[in-house]
Design a protein around this motif. Structure first.
Motif, mmCIF file in Angstrom:
data_model
loop_
_atom_site.group_PDB
_atom_site.id
_atom_site.type_symbol
_atom_site.label_atom_id
_atom_site.label_comp_id
_atom_site.label_asym_id
_atom_site.label_seq_id
_atom_site.Cartn_x
_atom_site.Cartn_y
_atom_site.Cartn_z
ATOM 1 N N SER A 144 36.350 47.283 35.354
ATOM 2 C CA SER A 144 36.733 46.359 36.430
ATOM 3 C C SER A 144 35.634 45.349 36.724
ATOM 4 C CB SER A 144 37.095 47.142 37.694
ATOM 5 O OG SER A 144 35.953 47.717 38.316
ATOM 6 N N GLU A 147 37.076 37.868 32.615
ATOM 7 C CA GLU A 147 38.055 37.534 31.585
ATOM 8 C C GLU A 147 37.407 36.998 30.321
ATOM 9 O OE1 GLU A 147 40.954 34.904 33.147
ATOM 10 O OE2 GLU A 147 41.776 36.370 34.578
ATOM 11 N N LYS A 198 37.751 39.710 43.917
ATOM 12 C CA LYS A 198 38.106 40.382 42.665
ATOM 13 C C LYS A 198 38.131 41.876 42.959
ATOM 14 C CE LYS A 198 36.363 41.468 38.011
ATOM 15 N NZ LYS A 198 37.690 41.488 37.339
ATOM 16 N N GLN A 199 39.218 42.553 42.661
ATOM 17 C CA GLN A 199 39.308 43.980 42.937
ATOM 18 C C GLN A 199 38.427 44.771 41.978
ATOM 19 O OE1 GLN A 199 41.365 45.653 45.550
ATOM 20 N NE2 GLN A 199 39.608 46.947 44.994
ATOM 21 N N ILE A 200 37.483 45.488 42.537
ATOM 22 C CA ILE A 200 36.595 46.352 41.763
ATOM 23 C C ILE A 200 36.984 47.797 42.061
ATOM 24 C CG2 ILE A 200 34.224 47.057 41.302
ATOM 25 C CD1 ILE A 200 34.847 44.211 40.405
ATOM 26 N N LEU A 201 37.151 48.605 41.032
ATOM 27 C CA LEU A 201 37.529 50.005 41.217
ATOM 28 C C LEU A 201 36.328 50.830 41.666
ATOM 29 C CD1 LEU A 201 39.850 50.528 38.118
ATOM 30 C CD2 LEU A 201 40.473 49.926 40.465
ATOM 31 N N ASP A 239 36.130 53.391 34.252
ATOM 32 C CA ASP A 239 37.116 52.598 34.989
ATOM 33 C C ASP A 239 36.431 51.559 35.873
ATOM 34 O OD1 ASP A 239 39.205 53.957 33.837
ATOM 35 O OD2 ASP A 239 39.520 55.313 35.543
ATOM 36 N N PHE A 240 35.357 51.980 36.535
ATOM 37 C CA PHE A 240 34.594 51.020 37.348
ATOM 38 C C PHE A 240 33.991 49.937 36.468
ATOM 39 C CE2 PHE A 240 30.213 49.835 38.383
ATOM 40 C CZ PHE A 240 30.432 49.060 39.512
ATOM 41 N N GLN A 277 34.151 43.709 34.371
ATOM 42 C CA GLN A 277 34.154 42.759 33.266
ATOM 43 C C GLN A 277 35.007 41.540 33.625
ATOM 44 O OE1 GLN A 277 35.957 44.097 29.578
ATOM 45 N NE2 GLN A 277 34.441 42.937 28.370
ATOM 46 N N HIS A 295 38.203 50.373 50.049
ATOM 47 C CA HIS A 295 38.216 49.727 48.732
ATOM 48 C C HIS A 295 38.688 48.280 48.786
ATOM 49 C CE1 HIS A 295 38.644 54.077 47.090
ATOM 50 N NE2 HIS A 295 37.374 53.752 47.283
#
Length: 597
Positions: free
Chosen positions: A548, A552, A483-486, A544-545, A550, A458
């Protein structure tokens, strides 16, 4: 050995300044026409000659060429001729698809070993020489010519290795490039045995023969036409209508895929032929008939087989039924259609009676009705389609549909829970698509096997595509910025995550709640037992994914995936995965998902 002529009756003028490829799919069933054709940046011309025919119009090549195995053929022949006086050709030739077969020196397959402009030279290359360990000619997409001029085999415009490694490679022998001609491609088959693999009665007048894949359609049709009444005639010692052999009233041919295999570094689809025979009179059940005249198909050793129609014991492919079954209070239909392949004759029923019978005893009748002609000469099926509507029959149990002039259907159930297993199985698909470590007891397993697997690391999800720095909807993203993506759901055949494709799950699950009452502990997922319906838990994972993804500013990135499709397992992915641009479509889809959620 008889040649199956597959002439390319166009004269193709080939320039010599680059490796030439031409696509076999474009030479399948298109009539020859004048025009220009570009390959490798050079202008190619192909002209119509006196042979007004189809390019590679051969039974094993027409339709979808890539579905067939050229390894079944013995050799490829064509004619070749140089254009410059006193300057011989030294071209190489290969067949390819995703990878190349063996490259061969064309001059080695010409009598005398010289290709010049004094005459046409016949080339005959065994298929075995064109195959390679990595490429067994199971599916061929391209014909390739390379290194197409020069004074000796070591000099030419492009050596194939030089072309592949450096397309701009050049040597002095290219100062006077020489065109050449190719014409009359001919495919020569190997000696392939043809067998009758089996038969089935598709109605009380029609019989389908299953034939091995070595049959050549055009030759078989010609042989059947020449044999006239002797081909596929049936006779009976007990049925006076067939006391003397009776020929079919109509004959049709079809082919279907039966197995996909992976051989010689390449996948291919194995197929078999069917010959559909429609007789003028009914074939009585439980009577013995002799089918004769099979020797019109070459290489069949036995020209007579014994056939018996048993309408109760053998499922008829002419009856199509929902094999999962039916809910008692919902509509129930079966359809009867007997396709006769490419025959123009359409299946017609005289006795329109049908029965709902016990699955184990077709003589025990629970319900009867009459077929209605739902679609005459239906364009999708190529035949007449009849409807057996038994919606009024609601008694739970296991049944078959029996049509006296056709046969019996597969078994089916009538029960309130008949669709539950299919619904659960399809819903559990999303758990298997999760980009998380899949573990027991939430995956299927058995002695020596398990569907457990690791996930993609991840920490690789994800970095911005460089285009986002200048993209109109961007808002401060930097090339390859993290950018952390779930974790999300993998797509169909790859490990990418796509807002466009996952959006449809929300309205589908919403419909499930409108029509039913999904519960907790139905799907055997890690969240089962938390008091929340499992379908809601699965949607929560997907949401949830999506959240993530989206930005700002409220816009939503539409895709997360590797730069190239990943050939290995999830744990083999080692490079950061790419976040692609925000789009109005993805943002609107996210809004719809959130509204339903």
């Amino acid at each position: 050995m008889t040649k199956r002529v597959a002439h390319v009756c166009a004269m193709i003028v080939l320039g010599l300044d680059a490796m030439l490829r031409f696509h076999i799919w474009s030479l399948s069933v298109l009539p020859i026409s004048s025009g220009v054709w570009r390959s490798g940046g050079s202008l190619r011309r192909f002209r119509r000659n006196s042979c007004n025919t189809y390019l590679l119009a051969h039974p094993i090549l027409s339709d979808r060429f890539r579905s067939y195995r050229l390894s079944l053929l013995w050799a490829l022949e064509f004619m070749i001729r140089a254009t410059v006086d006193g300057k011989p050709l030294f071209p190489r030739f290969s067949l390819s698809d995703a990878t190349f077969g063996s490259w061969v020196e064309v001059a080695s397959y010409v009598e005398g070993g010289i290709i010049d402009n004094t005459q046409w030279h016949q080339v005959s290359i065994p298929m075995a020489d064109l195959a390679s360990e990595e490429f067994q000619l199971n599916s061929v997409f391209l014909l390739n010519f390379a290194r197409m001029m020069g004074d000796d085999p070591d000099k030419g415009c492009y050596d194939i290795s030089g072309y592949v490694d450096n397309p701009t490679a050049y040597n002095a022998s290219c100062d006077s490039p020489q065109d050449f001609y190719v014409d009359n491609f001919v495919l020569i088959p190997a000696e392939v045995s043809v067998d009758v693999l089996g038969f089935q009665f598709t109605s009380d007048r029609s019989l389908e023969l299953r034939i091995s894949s070595g049959m050549f359609l055009d030759e078989t049709k010609a042989a059947v036409a020449a044999a006239s009444s002797a081909a596929f005639a049936i006779a009976s010692a007990t049925d006076t209508r067939y006391a003397s052999p009776v020929a079919p009233a109509a004959i049709g041919y079809s082919r279907k895929a039966i197995k996909a295999s992976y051989v010689g570094g390449q996948g291919y689809v194995e197929s078999e032929w069917s010959i559909h025979l429609l007789y003028p009179e009914t074939i009585m059940p439980q009577e013995e008939y002799l089918l004769t005249g099979l020797d019109v198909i070459s290489k069949i050793a036995n020209d007579t087989i014994r056939v018996v129609r048993n309408p109760f014991a053998v499922v008829s492919p002419s009856i199509q039924i929902n094999q999962l079954g039916f809910v008692p209070e919902r509509p129930k239909h079966a359809y009867v259609s007997n396709w006769l392949g490419d025959s123009p004759v359409r299946f017609e029923l005289e006795d329109l009676t049908f029965h709902i019978v016990a699955s184990t005893d077709p003589t025990f009748i629970f319900h009867s009705g009459n077929l209605t002609l739902r679609s005459p000469d239906d364009p999708q099926t190529g035949t007449n389609v009849y409807d057996a509507d038994f919606t009024s029959f609601k008694k739970p149990g296991e049944y078959r549909v029996y049509v006296p002039s056709v046969g019996v259907s597969f078994e089916f159930d009538i029960d309130n829970t008949v669709l539950a297993h299919a619904a659960t199985t399809m819903s559990r698909l999303l758990y298997y698509k999760r980009n998380v470590e899949l573990v027991e007891p939430y995956v299927d397993s058995g002695p020596g096997w398990s569907l457990a697997r690791p996930s993609i690391d991840h920490s690789l999800d994800g970095v911005f595509h460089p285009i986002l720095e200048t993209y109109p909807l961007s808002n401060g993203e930097t090339a390859l910025g993290f950018k952390q993506i779930l974790p999300g759901w993998f797509d169909a055949g790859d490990y990418g995550h796509y807002l466009h494709n996952m959006y449809y799950i929300w309205p589908a699950f919403n419909l499930a709640f409108d029509l039913g009452d999904p519960q907790d502990n139905e799907l055997n997922i890690p969240e089962s037992g938390n008091g929340i319906p499992d379908l809601i838990d699965e949607l929560e994972f997907g949401m949830d994914f999506a959240i993530s993804m989206q930005a700002e500013d409220g816009g939503v990135y539409w895709r997360l995936c590797s730069a190239f499709f990943d050939p290995g397992l999830p744990q083999d992915v080692s490079e950061p995965r790419i976040i692609y641009e925000k789009t109005t479509r993805a943002t609107a889809e996210f809004a719809g998902m959130a509204a339903i959620h």
